[in-house]
Write a protein that holds these residues in place. Structure first.
Motif, PDB file in Angstrom:
ATOM      1  N   LEU A  47       0.849  -1.200   0.000  1.00  0.00           N
ATOM      2  CA  LEU A  47       0.000   0.000   0.000  1.00  0.00           C
ATOM      3  C   LEU A  47       0.880   1.243   0.000  1.00  0.00           C
ATOM      4  O   LEU A  47       1.591   1.515   0.984  1.00  0.00           O
ATOM      5  CB  LEU A  47      -0.911   0.008   1.229  1.00  0.00           C
ATOM      6  N   ASP A  48       0.839   1.975  -1.091  1.00  0.00           N
ATOM      7  CA  ASP A  48       1.704   3.147  -1.219  1.00  0.00           C
ATOM      8  C   ASP A  48       1.320   4.196  -0.176  1.00  0.00           C
ATOM      9  O   ASP A  48       0.151   4.516  -0.008  1.00  0.00           O
ATOM     10  CB  ASP A  48       1.599   3.734  -2.635  1.00  0.00           C
ATOM     11  N   GLY A  49       2.311   4.704   0.546  1.00  0.00           N
ATOM     12  CA  GLY A  49       2.055   5.765   1.518  1.00  0.00           C
ATOM     13  C   GLY A  49       1.382   5.288   2.801  1.00  0.00           C
ATOM     14  O   GLY A  49       0.756   6.088   3.507  1.00  0.00           O
ATOM     15  N   LEU A  50       1.524   4.002   3.128  1.00  0.00           N
ATOM     16  CA  LEU A  50       0.902   3.464   4.349  1.00  0.00           C
ATOM     17  C   LEU A  50       1.662   3.986   5.566  1.00  0.00           C
ATOM     18  O   LEU A  50       2.738   3.500   5.905  1.00  0.00           O
ATOM     19  CB  LEU A  50       0.941   1.927   4.317  1.00  0.00           C
ATOM     20  N   THR A  79      11.067   7.416  -0.590  1.00  0.00           N
ATOM     21  CA  THR A  79      10.276   7.732  -1.767  1.00  0.00           C
ATOM     22  C   THR A  79       9.937   6.479  -2.566  1.00  0.00           C
ATOM     23  O   THR A  79      10.699   5.509  -2.556  1.00  0.00           O
ATOM     24  CB  THR A  79      10.996   8.787  -2.620  1.00  0.00           C
ATOM     25  N   SER A  80       8.795   6.518  -3.256  1.00  0.00           N
ATOM     26  CA  SER A  80       8.136   5.303  -3.739  1.00  0.00           C
ATOM     27  C   SER A  80       8.987   4.367  -4.591  1.00  0.00           C
ATOM     28  O   SER A  80       9.227   3.221  -4.214  1.00  0.00           O
ATOM     29  CB  SER A  80       6.893   5.685  -4.530  1.00  0.00           C
ATOM     30  N   ASP A  81       9.394   4.815  -5.755  1.00  0.00           N
ATOM     31  CA  ASP A  81       9.970   3.881  -6.718  1.00  0.00           C
ATOM     32  C   ASP A  81      11.222   3.188  -6.189  1.00  0.00           C
ATOM     33  O   ASP A  81      11.348   1.968  -6.268  1.00  0.00           O
ATOM     34  CB  ASP A  81      10.288   4.614  -8.028  1.00  0.00           C
ATOM     35  N   SER A  83      12.058   2.898  -3.103  1.00  0.00           N
ATOM     36  CA  SER A  83      11.752   2.139  -1.896  1.00  0.00           C
ATOM     37  C   SER A  83      11.088   0.795  -2.222  1.00  0.00           C
ATOM     38  O   SER A  83      11.460  -0.240  -1.660  1.00  0.00           O
ATOM     39  CB  SER A  83      10.866   2.964  -0.965  1.00  0.00           C
ATOM     40  N   TRP A  84      10.113   0.785  -3.121  1.00  0.00           N
ATOM     41  CA  TRP A  84       9.502  -0.507  -3.505  1.00  0.00           C
ATOM     42  C   TRP A  84      10.559  -1.433  -4.065  1.00  0.00           C
ATOM     43  O   TRP A  84      10.579  -2.636  -3.803  1.00  0.00           O
ATOM     44  CB  TRP A  84       8.396  -0.301  -4.542  1.00  0.00           C
ATOM     45  N   THR A  85      11.443  -0.856  -4.884  1.00  0.00           N
ATOM     46  CA  THR A  85      12.509  -1.657  -5.486  1.00  0.00           C
ATOM     47  C   THR A  85      13.400  -2.246  -4.400  1.00  0.00           C
ATOM     48  O   THR A  85      13.768  -3.422  -4.444  1.00  0.00           O
ATOM     49  CB  THR A  85      13.328  -0.777  -6.451  1.00  0.00           C
ATOM     50  N   GLY A 193      -3.669   5.172  -1.801  1.00  0.00           N
ATOM     51  CA  GLY A 193      -3.474   5.693  -0.449  1.00  0.00           C
ATOM     52  C   GLY A 193      -2.477   6.835  -0.426  1.00  0.00           C
ATOM     53  O   GLY A 193      -2.633   7.820   0.303  1.00  0.00           O
ATOM     54  N   ASP A 194      -1.431   6.718  -1.245  1.00  0.00           N
ATOM     55  CA  ASP A 194      -0.410   7.767  -1.329  1.00  0.00           C
ATOM     56  C   ASP A 194      -1.035   9.075  -1.803  1.00  0.00           C
ATOM     57  O   ASP A 194      -0.751  10.149  -1.277  1.00  0.00           O
ATOM     58  CB  ASP A 194       0.677   7.321  -2.318  1.00  0.00           C
ATOM     59  N   VAL A 195      -1.910   8.971  -2.789  1.00  0.00           N
ATOM     60  CA  VAL A 195      -2.534  10.166  -3.356  1.00  0.00           C
ATOM     61  C   VAL A 195      -3.479  10.799  -2.331  1.00  0.00           C
ATOM     62  O   VAL A 195      -3.511  12.018  -2.168  1.00  0.00           O
ATOM     63  CB  VAL A 195      -3.269   9.816  -4.664  1.00  0.00           C
ATOM     64  N   GLY A 234       4.007  -0.861   3.543  1.00  0.00           N
ATOM     65  CA  GLY A 234       4.094   0.385   2.777  1.00  0.00           C
ATOM     66  C   GLY A 234       5.527   0.736   2.403  1.00  0.00           C
ATOM     67  O   GLY A 234       6.486   0.177   2.943  1.00  0.00           O
ATOM     68  N   ASP A 235       5.658   1.680   1.493  1.00  0.00           N
ATOM     69  CA  ASP A 235       6.973   2.079   0.978  1.00  0.00           C
ATOM     70  C   ASP A 235       7.548   3.287   1.712  1.00  0.00           C
ATOM     71  O   ASP A 235       8.733   3.594   1.607  1.00  0.00           O
ATOM     72  CB  ASP A 235       6.887   2.394  -0.516  1.00  0.00           C
ATOM     73  N   HIS A 236       6.700   4.008   2.439  1.00  0.00           N
ATOM     74  CA  HIS A 236       7.115   5.179   3.220  1.00  0.00           C
ATOM     75  C   HIS A 236       5.893   5.604   4.015  1.00  0.00           C
ATOM     76  O   HIS A 236       4.797   5.095   3.779  1.00  0.00           O
ATOM     77  CB  HIS A 236       7.604   6.325   2.319  1.00  0.00           C
ATOM     78  N   GLY A 237       6.089   6.541   4.942  1.00  0.00           N
ATOM     79  CA  GLY A 237       4.950   7.060   5.681  1.00  0.00           C
ATOM     80  C   GLY A 237       4.434   8.324   5.020  1.00  0.00           C
ATOM     81  O   GLY A 237       4.601   8.528   3.811  1.00  0.00           O
TER      82      GLY A 237
HETATM   83 ZN   LIG Z   1       4.966   5.895  -2.375  1.00  0.00          ZN
END
Ligand SMILES: [Zn+2]
Length: 504
Positions: A47-50, A79-81, A83-85, A193-195, A234-237
């Motif tokens: 979940l992005d931005g969890l 940051t997303s990309d 961090s997911w990687t 969720g990030d948005v 999540g990938d970040h808060g």
């Molecule tokens: Zn993100």
């Protein structure tokens, strides 16, 4: 604007050529499987931005009752990309985000609308060859069985994020129902969720989390034939610090004011008298990456730290002198024009050498030295435990690895972590204009709630704080699933593993 035209052309072209809704449906058609073959299905939702704080508030409202929850600390910049990687150990991304600097060509890529628009391009292999290499979908997308419902889901997400969330949930559970007939592991990604966090509010995000919890319970009730074991990460808060327009800054303006010439290429930097650096502004986040010649790093980092928006500047450093082994790799942390901290990392032993004359308490880092000693040697576990719940969680590992090519092919020489309530204006966002867009909250900085994501699970018990690099170690079924999906898993950062049971 040429690339924008290309992206838009692809979007319209793609419509009649294929039918993604249809493809998604075919993927999830419930071909009946035998529950005895896969009686338990492990479900992993990225979940992005969890944010951990939003999860805590959702749990106070009864959500995710009985689950184990950990603070989940992403890489820096948060940051997303990238961090997911990093979390999923998938193939490296060029930079921290789509907008990046490539030293091989001495060139900035995806620095305007196309860097954002590429998120609206569906990750379909059949279209990949039509796109320039620099705007292809990241490899981590392939880690998920399910993540987008149609070509314009990203556009929906930015314009109507809460609507987008519920729409995505509908599709998610249809996909899960279909896939679980045959699979014993299912992975999915949700961007919305990030948005919601960036544009709306933490309360809105808490609301949708409560709904997610209810939908999971509802799904389990409707599918008693199997047991479903969920894990969310999540990938970040999300810092939940509103950014007034005057604090939404183009860091290049502040660089000029403190004596650094912002340039687009290092070739140009060499021709400038005085310090110069390539600044990558990325999206509306709370960090800025700086690329510069090695000889200029300390000067650029020091000057950048005097900018009003800068909290800390993390940069490659050098040894303070004798008394230290020669194989240490040094990292500097600059604040307000001074070297606020430095430390050396010994890769062969996974230990950190800290000078005792640094005011570690000023950075809210409680480390103790032998009285009279000039330095101390600390294990990764000791420093993780000392910083896990402080202002800069997992400071030492995150500062060091921000500058290493782990999930990022071309890490910066220095990364500026911004001070609240500053936010980088980012490259232009084409969908809705104005400084108000995405100013409710952000992430990226080393400090604050933006650096504290959450890990929730029904699968196992968790340590209080988890380094996100170790997710696959804690959840081997997810790791196995990624391999089954044909991904090559990269080893990740040296020394990333933690002996959680042995933490001081
Ligand atoms: Zn993100």
């Amino acid at each position: 604007m040429r690339r924008l035209a290309l992206a838009l052309a692809l979007l319209t072209l793609a419509g009649p050529a294929c039918d993604w809704e249809h493809a998604a449906l075919m993927n999830s058609i419930p071909i009946k499987g035998k529950p005895s073959v896969n009686p338990t299905v492990h479900v992993y939702l990225g979940l992005d931005g969890l944010s951990h704080r939003a999860v805590t508030k959702a749990r106070a409202r009864g959500a995710f009752a009985g689950w184990d929850v950990a603070r989940f600390i992403p890489m820096f910049p948060a940051t997303s990309d990238a961090s997911w990687t990093r979390i999923l150990h998938t193939g490296r991304f060029a930079g921290y985000e789509y907008g990046h600097y490539d030293p091989r060509h001495d060139k900035l890529y995806n620095t305007s609308v196309e860097g954002v628009l590429v998120h609206a391009i569906p990750p379909l292999d059949s279209l990949a060859h039509l796109l320039p290499e620099t705007v292809r979908a990241p490899v981590y997308y392939e880690a998920f069985d399910h993540h987008a419902t149609d070509y314009i889901s990203s556009v929906w997400s930015y314009e109507r994020p809460v609507f987008g969330w519920y729409r995505a949930l509908d599709h998610l559970f249809v996909a899960l129902a279909g896939r679980s007939e045959k699979q014993h592991t299912f992975s999915a990604y949700m961007l919305e969720g990030d948005v919601i966090g960036h544009i709306r509010s933490e309360e809105d995000f808490v609301d949708v989390l409560v709904t997610l919890s209810e939908r999971i319970q509802d799904f389990k009730r409707r599918h008693p034939e199997r047991s479903f074991v969920f894990t969310l990460f999540g990938d970040h808060g999300m810092d939940s610090v509103r950014k007034p327009p005057q604090y939404v800054v183009d860091f290049r303006d502040q660089m000029r004011a403190v004596g650094i010439t912002p340039v687009d290429t290092l070739e140009r930097a060499d021709k400038v008298a005085g310090p110069a650096a390539v600044a990558v502004l990325h999206t509306r986040v709370t960090y800025v990456a700086l690329h510069t010649r090695p000889a200029r790093v300390a000067e650029v980092a020091r000057l950048a730290s005097t900018a009003p928006a800068a909290d800390l500047v993390i940069a490659r450093g050098s040894s303070p002198g004798s008394g230290y082994p020669e194989d240490l790799e040094w990292v500097d942390a600059w604040r307000e024009g001074a070297l606020a901290a430095r430390f050396g990392y010994q890769r062969s032993t996974d230990t950190y050498w800290l000078p005792a004359d640094v005011d570690w308490a000023a950075l809210d880092l409680p480390v103790a030295f032998t009285p009279g000693a000039e330095s101390g040697v600390f294990t990764d576990e000791t420093l993780f435990a000392a910083s896990a719940e402080r202002t800069y969680p997992d400071f030492f590992f995150r500062a060091r690895t921000a500058l290493e090519p782990i999930s990022v092919e071309f890490p910066a020489e220095a990364v500026v972590s911004l001070r609240d309530p500053y936010m980088s204006v980012g490259f232009l966002v084409p969908i809705v204009g104005g400084l108000d867009l995405a100013s409710a909250a952000s992430h990226g900085a080393m400090s604050g709630q933006g650096s504290v994501s959450a890990l929730l699970t029904e699968e196992r018990s968790l340590p209080a704080t988890v380094r996100s690099d170790t997710l696959l170690e804690l959840f081997p079924a997810l790791s196995e699933h990624l391999l089954q999906r044909g991904l090559t898993l990269l080893p990740g950062a040296d020394g990333a593993s933690l002996d959680y049971a042995g933490l001081p």
